[in-house]
Design an enzyme around this catalytic site. Structure first.
Site, PDB file in Angstrom:
ATOM      1  N   LYS A 156       0.838   4.664   6.787  1.00 46.23           N
ATOM      2  CA  LYS A 156       0.243   5.482   5.721  1.00 46.23           C
ATOM      3  C   LYS A 156       0.842   6.880   5.762  1.00 46.23           C
ATOM      4  CE  LYS A 156      -2.726   2.196   4.793  1.00 46.23           C
ATOM      5  NZ  LYS A 156      -2.469   1.275   3.736  1.00 46.23           N
ATOM      6  N   SER A 201       0.801  -1.229   0.000  1.00 51.46           N
ATOM      7  CA  SER A 201       0.000   0.000   0.000  1.00 51.46           C
ATOM      8  C   SER A 201       0.832   1.276   0.000  1.00 51.46           C
ATOM      9  CB  SER A 201      -0.963   0.013   1.180  1.00 51.46           C
ATOM     10  OG  SER A 201      -0.275   0.228   2.390  1.00 51.46           O
TER      11      SER A 201
END
Length: 182
Positions: free
Chosen positions: A80, A39
């Site tokens: 993230k 990701s």
């Protein structure tokens, strides 16, 4: 006590102090983390090992584009990038990030945009994905760099600062990929 017993006792004390110091450093200051998944590609590869700075946000505030680690669930941490800060409106249109209606460059995505066959992410507004018109106080809006394949704030909502473990920007493993991410 004999000389030998005294020496053994000193070694035992030194080991206990070393273990306590290492535990304290890991608990309160820095901790290792393993990147699990794709990701954050191309910035972070799967299985990179990084160091999480746990004290940075105790004395300072997150900034846009910081890479953070947070508790996504009870047994799973995510890594993230901070996109939206408290009080901000976030939107994406035609692969351009808009904060409070103004376009914001994302230089870390330039290579991915050149290689992509189409947009890196779909168009969205904060309202569409979270039901909120602004990022709430004490929360962050985060996205993975691999926008097509990232479970992030578009799916799990904004992240409370209470969930944030810390900031990370040092890759230490594998040694051939050692780097400090700006």
């Amino acid at each position: 006590m004999s000389q030998k017993n005294n020496e053994v006792w000193e070694w035992i004390k030194a080991l206990i102090i070393a273990v306590l110091l290492a535990g304290g450093i890991r608990l309160f200051l820095f901790a290792p983390i393993v990147v699990d998944g794709e990701s954050m590609m191309p910035t972070l590869e799967d299985h990179y090992r990084m160091i999480v700075n746990k004290i940075g946000y105790k004395i300072g505030e997150p900034e846009r584009f910081d890479i953070i680690v947070f508790h996504a669930t009870e047994d799973r941490d995510y890594i993230k990038r901070v996109i939206g800060l408290p009080g901000e409106h976030v939107a994406y249109k035609d692969d351009v990030l808009y904060i409070n209606g103004k376009p914001v460059e994302e230089p870390f995505l330039e290579e991915a945009k050149k290689k992509a066959d189409g947009p890196l992410t779909y168009d969205f507004t904060l309202e569409e994905v979270t039901g909120l018109d602004r990022v709430p106080e004490g929360h962050l809006f985060v996205l993975g760099d691999n926008r097509r394949f990232s479970k992030d704030s578009r799916i799990i909502g904004t992240i409370s600062m209470d969930q944030v473990l810390g900031k990370t920007n040092i890759v230490y493993w594998p040694p051939s990929d050692f780097k400090i991410i700006k």
